[in-house]
Design an enzyme around this catalytic site. Structure first.
Site, PDB file in Angstrom:
ATOM      1  N   ASP A 351       0.854  -1.184   0.000  1.00  0.00           N
ATOM      2  CA  ASP A 351       0.000   0.000   0.000  1.00  0.00           C
ATOM      3  C   ASP A 351       0.893   1.239   0.000  1.00  0.00           C
ATOM      4  OD1 ASP A 351      -2.331   1.650   0.416  1.00  0.00           O
ATOM      5  OD2 ASP A 351      -1.735   1.767   2.513  1.00  0.00           O
ATOM      6  N   ASP A 551      -2.255  -0.747   5.903  1.00  0.00           N
ATOM      7  CA  ASP A 551      -2.561  -0.223   7.235  1.00  0.00           C
ATOM      8  C   ASP A 551      -4.010   0.189   7.423  1.00  0.00           C
ATOM      9  OD1 ASP A 551      -2.242   3.288   7.301  1.00  0.00           O
ATOM     10  OD2 ASP A 551      -2.207   2.068   5.490  1.00  0.00           O
ATOM     11  N   ASP A 555      -7.469  -1.682   3.182  1.00  0.00           N
ATOM     12  CA  ASP A 555      -6.505  -2.744   2.904  1.00  0.00           C
ATOM     13  C   ASP A 555      -6.925  -4.088   3.497  1.00  0.00           C
ATOM     14  OD1 ASP A 555      -4.648  -0.968   1.647  1.00  0.00           O
ATOM     15  OD2 ASP A 555      -4.027  -0.283   3.628  1.00  0.00           O
TER      16      ASP A 555
END
Length: 667
Positions: A351, A551, A555
């Site tokens: 990410d 995080d 996600d």
């Protein structure tokens, strides 16, 4: 999470058949986490452990059997009845699992006088089952708590223009709702009128609020800024993005390939073979006229020396030692299975916001216009003064930038904020405006517009500063890259044999700029949670074992769907932390490749230990079958091999093991 009341269930007459709708109906949001001892597995395991610890010193100190015998017996019952019952249920389905085998082995050990060994085996298996139950319950709590993001009520605008407060679940496609400043959006929809900035980090992961005006899409659970919005609902709450995240996490958790330790992959065949051999070793001599007691003793000796508990213990010490070592260095690995799986990954998906970056916007560029006669400090001082009364994330970034440079921020008067445009204030008798170049410039095509466009092409958020109606400079604001991001990408590339993939909900320009800085070629930007899951599954269908690092709430579905998921702990959402298989508690991104390298070393030690344990078991079994193996010697050989492999695995407790994994980048 207790900031909002639980999301009401849909009306009784609802007829949705989507998985997301089922998730909303079937997963009420609890007000608190499940307590550990509310789980029966935890209560039974704790009781078994307490009884064992009470009996052990009495036994070792030579107390009479009547003092410690009942305590051991109670430990057998409290710790063994649940796995024993589960094993019997599996047996009814023609499956022989290791739980039943271990209970039988423990009873067999007690039958030949090895009560302590049997009790220890029972306690180990009861504790393992309790830990699994706790992890499952905590994950379920966090998934349910996600629904708290959606408001319990919404303001619906009737056909006659009147307003009514209705349960969020009562909204339907076609309704119009009013979202006041500071409220959460009640349903997925499209803005009819109004202007504001909406924080949608929970859905897309974007670090800054996004300007919204007529025609723009908004998502349920996102936080409205300072403007009011009229929104036309386009999806029922049961099909909102938030509800779909819940459904995707649960579906991924259910359909994820079964996670098993290496030794468990041969559990069925080994267990069946061992039981069959024990029965044959007992029954055949009896049929041939052998005496009962020596035959039973020989069969029980065989069961002890051939018991897979030695192999199980040969497997666990390296993995548990690696878990303990990782924990000391800020990485929480949730189980031995996860530690083993980490060493299998061969592709990483990262990410952007909060993972490769710090998740906090910073001033990166200060560009005074030549005609203004200002230097960087003067321009930043004016902007910080005008933005100081604002609570907008961009305003905080500008004020923090001035403080970092040690600049004195003067007081202002006449402060005003316009959603989606910017702020105005009087600073030292001059009218200062700070905000969106597109809004403040009004479509002009000149030097200030070119400077703003250049910053935006580089992936920054451009902020124009004007004094008395004249542009004087442009500021660039961006989420700052972690200092160890590039090194982490390099290390993961070396570990997996291919560069990581960047998967982000942020805009393509910002994603491309960051990817170029860290050395990532495969960039997938503008992704919603379901798009991230699709990207992970695409890689897995190509035969990859994917590690996802993220995080945010957005996600979580990808973390659940991946072969292994790691969450960044400091700013990670509750859902991401519970869904992930491991958590980087200290937010040190470089710890990710290090723990993967440590896992690979642990797997190598597991193989070594299995060879050692297998050699001992084979030797003892052959001795028992071909000759006469004395029971004490069989027990000593069996326990001796366990001690050897245990000590071998404990080597990973040393800090040098972590340093070696870090220095070699896991190779």
């Amino acid at each position: 999470m207790t900031s909002a009341p639980p999301l009401p269930h849909p009306p009784a007459g609802g007829t949705s058949t989507s998985p997301a709708a089922d998730a909303v109906r079937d997963v009420p949001a609890p007000r608190r986490r499940t307590r550990i001892f509310a789980l029966p597995e935890a209560r039974w395991a704790a009781a078994a452990l307490a009884l064992f610890l009470a009996a052990l010193p009495l036994h070792l100190l030579g107390a009479p059997a009547w003092a410690w015998g009942p305590l051991y017996a109670a430990a057998y019952v409290t710790g063994g009845w649940e796995p024993g019952w589960a094993g019997l249920q599996a047996l009814r389905g023609r499956t022989l699992d290791v739980d039943l085998l271990m209970v039988v082995a423990a009873i067999g050990a007690a039958a030949i006088g090895q009560v302590l060994d049997g009790a220890l085996l029972i306690v180990i298996f009861a504790t393992s089952g309790a830990l699994e139950a706790i992890a499952t319950a905590r994950t379920a709590d966090s998934v349910r708590g996600l629904l708290d993001l959606a408001p319990a009520t919404a303001t619906r605008i009737a056909d006659d223009g009147g307003e009514e407060t209705v349960p969020g679940a009562a909204l339907k496609a076609g309704d119009t709702i009013l979202v006041r400043p500071g409220e959460r959006v009640g349903a997925d929809g499209r803005v009819l009128d109004g202007a504001s900035e909406v924080d949608q980090a929970t859905i897309t992961g974007e670090p800054l609020p996004v300007a919204k005006e007529a025609g723009d899409e908004v998502f349920a659970g996102t936080l409205n800024g300072t403007g009011a919005l009229r929104v036309k609902v386009e999806r029922d709450p049961s099909d909102s993005v938030i509800a779909r995240i819940v459904a995707m996490v649960e579906e991924a958790s259910r359909t994820k390939a079964p996670t098993q330790l290496f030794v468990e992959k041969i559990e069925q065949r080994y267990s069946i073979g061992m039981v069959a051999a024990t029965i044959a070793l007992f029954a055949l001599p009896l049929l041939l006229g052998a005496a009962l007691q020596p035959t039973l003793l020989r069969a029980m000796t065989f069961m002890i020396v051939a018991s897979p508990c030695a192999v199980v213990l040969a497997t666990m010490p390296p993995l548990l030692s690696a878990i303990a070592n990782a924990g000391r260095h800020g990485v929480l690995v949730k189980s031995a299975v996860v530690m083993e799986r980490l060493g299998q990954v061969d592709r990483a998906a990262l990410d952007k916001t909060g993972t490769l970056t710090e998740g906090t916007p910073r001033v990166t560029d200060i560009r005074p216009l030549p005609a203004s006669g200002m230097d960087e400090n003067a321009l930043l001082t004016l902007a910080a003064a005008a933005e100081h009364p604002s609570e907008h994330p961009l305003a905080r970034a500008i004020v923090d930038g001035a403080r970092t440079r040690g600049l004195a921020v003067p007081p202002v008067t006449g402060f005003a904020s316009a959603p989606g445009t910017g702020v105005t204030a009087t600073v030292g008798g001059r009218a200062v405006a700070v905000g969106s170049p597109a809004r403040l410039l009004g479509g002009r095509d000149d030097h200030p517009a070119a400077a703003a466009a250049e910053l935006e092409r580089e992936g920054r958020t451009a902020v124009l500063v004007g004094v008395d109606g004249t542009p004087v400079g442009v500021l660039g604001i961006a989420d700052r890259l972690r200092t160890d991001a590039a090194a982490t990408v390099t290390a993961l590339s070396a570990l997996t044999g291919s560069a990581p993939v960047l998967v982000t909900g942020d805009n393509p320009r910002a994603a491309a700029r960051l990817a170029e800085e860290v050395g990532i070629d495969d960039v997938r930007a503008g992704l919603l949670p379901q798009d991230k899951v699709a990207a992970v599954r695409e890689m897995e269908q190509a035969g990859r074992k994917v590690l996802v690092v993220g995080d945010g709430v957005n996600d979580a579905p990808a973390l659940a769907a991946a072969h292994t998921g790691i969450a960044m702990g400091r700013a990670g959402s509750d859902l991401a932390l519970e869904t992930a298989d491991a958590v980087v508690v200290r937010d040190e991104l470089a710890a990710v490749p290090t723990v993967v390298g440590l896992s690979r070393r642990a797997r190598r030690l597991v193989v070594q230990n299995l060879v050692i344990a297998g050699t001992f078991i084979t030797g003892l079994v052959v001795w028992d079958l071909v000759g006469t193996l004395p029971l004490p010697l069989g027990v000593a050989g069996h326990e001796g091999s366990t001690v050897i492999v245990g000590l071998n695995g404990l080597r990973l407790l040393a800090d040098s093991a972590w340093r070696r994994a870090r220095d070699r980048n896991g190779r």
